[in-house]
Design a protein around this motif. Structure first.
Motif, PDB file in Angstrom:
ATOM      1  N   HIS A 104       0.976  -1.303  -0.069  1.00  0.00           N
ATOM      2  CA  HIS A 104      -0.068   0.101   0.187  1.00  0.00           C
ATOM      3  C   HIS A 104       1.037   1.177  -0.057  1.00  0.00           C
ATOM      4  N   PHE A 105       0.859   1.968  -1.059  1.00  0.00           N
ATOM      5  CA  PHE A 105       1.703   3.078  -1.232  1.00  0.00           C
ATOM      6  C   PHE A 105       0.524   4.464  -0.695  1.00  0.00           C
ATOM      7  N   LEU A 106       0.912   5.185   0.174  1.00  0.00           N
ATOM      8  CA  LEU A 106       0.104   6.005   1.037  1.00  0.00           C
ATOM      9  C   LEU A 106       0.387   7.464   0.967  1.00  0.00           C
ATOM     10  N   SER A 107      -0.535   8.335   0.652  1.00  0.00           N
ATOM     11  CA  SER A 107      -0.116   9.753   0.660  1.00  0.00           C
ATOM     12  C   SER A 107      -1.422  10.412   1.630  1.00  0.00           C
ATOM     13  N   GLY A 108      -1.446  11.567   1.457  1.00  0.00           N
ATOM     14  CA  GLY A 108      -2.549  12.526   2.128  1.00  0.00           C
ATOM     15  C   GLY A 108      -2.059  13.892   2.230  1.00  0.00           C
ATOM     16  N   PRO A 109      -3.016  14.736   2.681  1.00  0.00           N
ATOM     17  CA  PRO A 109      -2.548  16.042   3.160  1.00  0.00           C
ATOM     18  C   PRO A 109      -1.467  16.059   4.150  1.00  0.00           C
ATOM     19  N   PRO A 110      -0.545  17.081   3.787  1.00  0.00           N
ATOM     20  CA  PRO A 110       0.577  17.214   4.654  1.00  0.00           C
ATOM     21  C   PRO A 110       0.215  17.368   6.175  1.00  0.00           C
ATOM     22  N   GLU A 111      -0.859  18.144   6.478  1.00  0.00           N
ATOM     23  CA  GLU A 111      -1.349  18.165   7.967  1.00  0.00           C
ATOM     24  C   GLU A 111      -1.525  16.892   8.225  1.00  0.00           C
ATOM     25  N   ARG A 112      -1.747  15.984   7.896  1.00  0.00           N
ATOM     26  CA  ARG A 112      -2.168  14.431   8.369  1.00  0.00           C
ATOM     27  C   ARG A 112      -0.953  13.607   8.197  1.00  0.00           C
ATOM     28  N   VAL A 113      -0.258  13.694   6.944  1.00  0.00           N
ATOM     29  CA  VAL A 113       0.804  12.530   6.940  1.00  0.00           C
ATOM     30  C   VAL A 113       2.072  13.193   8.092  1.00  0.00           C
ATOM     31  N   ASN A 114       2.298  14.330   8.055  1.00  0.00           N
ATOM     32  CA  ASN A 114       3.509  14.848   8.800  1.00  0.00           C
ATOM     33  C   ASN A 114       3.355  14.491  10.258  1.00  0.00           C
ATOM     34  N   PRO A 115       2.411  14.754  10.857  1.00  0.00           N
ATOM     35  CA  PRO A 115       2.446  14.348  12.278  1.00  0.00           C
ATOM     36  C   PRO A 115       2.176  12.660  12.387  1.00  0.00           C
ATOM     37  N   LEU A 116       1.902  12.102  11.497  1.00  0.00           N
ATOM     38  CA  LEU A 116       1.767  10.456  11.439  1.00  0.00           C
ATOM     39  C   LEU A 116       3.208  10.064  11.332  1.00  0.00           C
ATOM     40  N   LEU A 117       4.127  10.595  10.686  1.00  0.00           N
ATOM     41  CA  LEU A 117       5.438  10.294  10.142  1.00  0.00           C
ATOM     42  C   LEU A 117       6.152  10.588  11.581  1.00  0.00           C
ATOM     43  N   ASP A 118       5.815  11.697  12.044  1.00  0.00           N
ATOM     44  CA  ASP A 118       6.514  12.076  13.518  1.00  0.00           C
ATOM     45  C   ASP A 118       6.388  11.083  14.587  1.00  0.00           C
ATOM     46  N   ARG A 119       4.964  10.728  14.682  1.00  0.00           N
ATOM     47  CA  ARG A 119       4.444   9.410  15.663  1.00  0.00           C
ATOM     48  C   ARG A 119       5.139   8.277  15.486  1.00  0.00           C
ATOM     49  N   LEU A 120       5.703   7.921  14.219  1.00  0.00           N
ATOM     50  CA  LEU A 120       6.205   6.740  13.920  1.00  0.00           C
ATOM     51  C   LEU A 120       7.685   6.963  13.981  1.00  0.00           C
ATOM     52  N   GLN A 121       8.303   7.948  14.124  1.00  0.00           N
ATOM     53  CA  GLN A 121       9.613   8.383  13.993  1.00  0.00           C
ATOM     54  C   GLN A 121      10.249   8.001  12.818  1.00  0.00           C
ATOM     55  N   ILE A 122       9.649   8.234  11.757  1.00  0.00           N
ATOM     56  CA  ILE A 122      10.123   8.021  10.450  1.00  0.00           C
ATOM     57  C   ILE A 122      10.808   9.525   9.938  1.00  0.00           C
TER      58      ILE A 122
END
Length: 91
Positions: free
Chosen positions: A73-91
């Motif tokens: 699954h290749f995932l994207s979305g609005p930056p205001e949703r994706v960036n906090p997710l990446l931060d939570r995952l420490q990516i």
């Protein structure tokens, strides 16, 4: 994804060096598993560049790597949703 082994990685859809290596290694690793084991694995490749990598760009990247659902699954979305997710995952 409940009951599955989930591999999460961050990628740039237009990356020319590191991301292709990551995806090639993932594919090789999964190909070493039995067919049953492969059925139990899901790969979530989340864009590291949501400002550019919309869902169409991510679909094209998945096509370039010759991967598809249900395993990849290749995932994207609005930056205001994706960036906090990446931060939570420490990516």
């Amino acid at each position: 994804m409940r009951g599955k082994v989930v591999v999460v990685t961050g990628i740039y859809a237009t990356c020319g060096h590191t991301c292709p290596l990551i995806m090639a290694q993932l594919k090789r690793s999964l190909e070493r598993l039995s067919v049953q084991q492969q059925r139990d694995v899901r790969v979530l490749a989340i864009t590291l560049n949501p400002e550019h990598d919309d869902q169409e760009v991510m679909r094209e990247a998945a096509h370039r790597y010759s991967v598809s659902p249900p395993q990849y699954h290749f995932l994207s979305g609005p930056p205001e949703r994706v960036n906090p997710l990446l931060d939570r995952l420490q990516i």
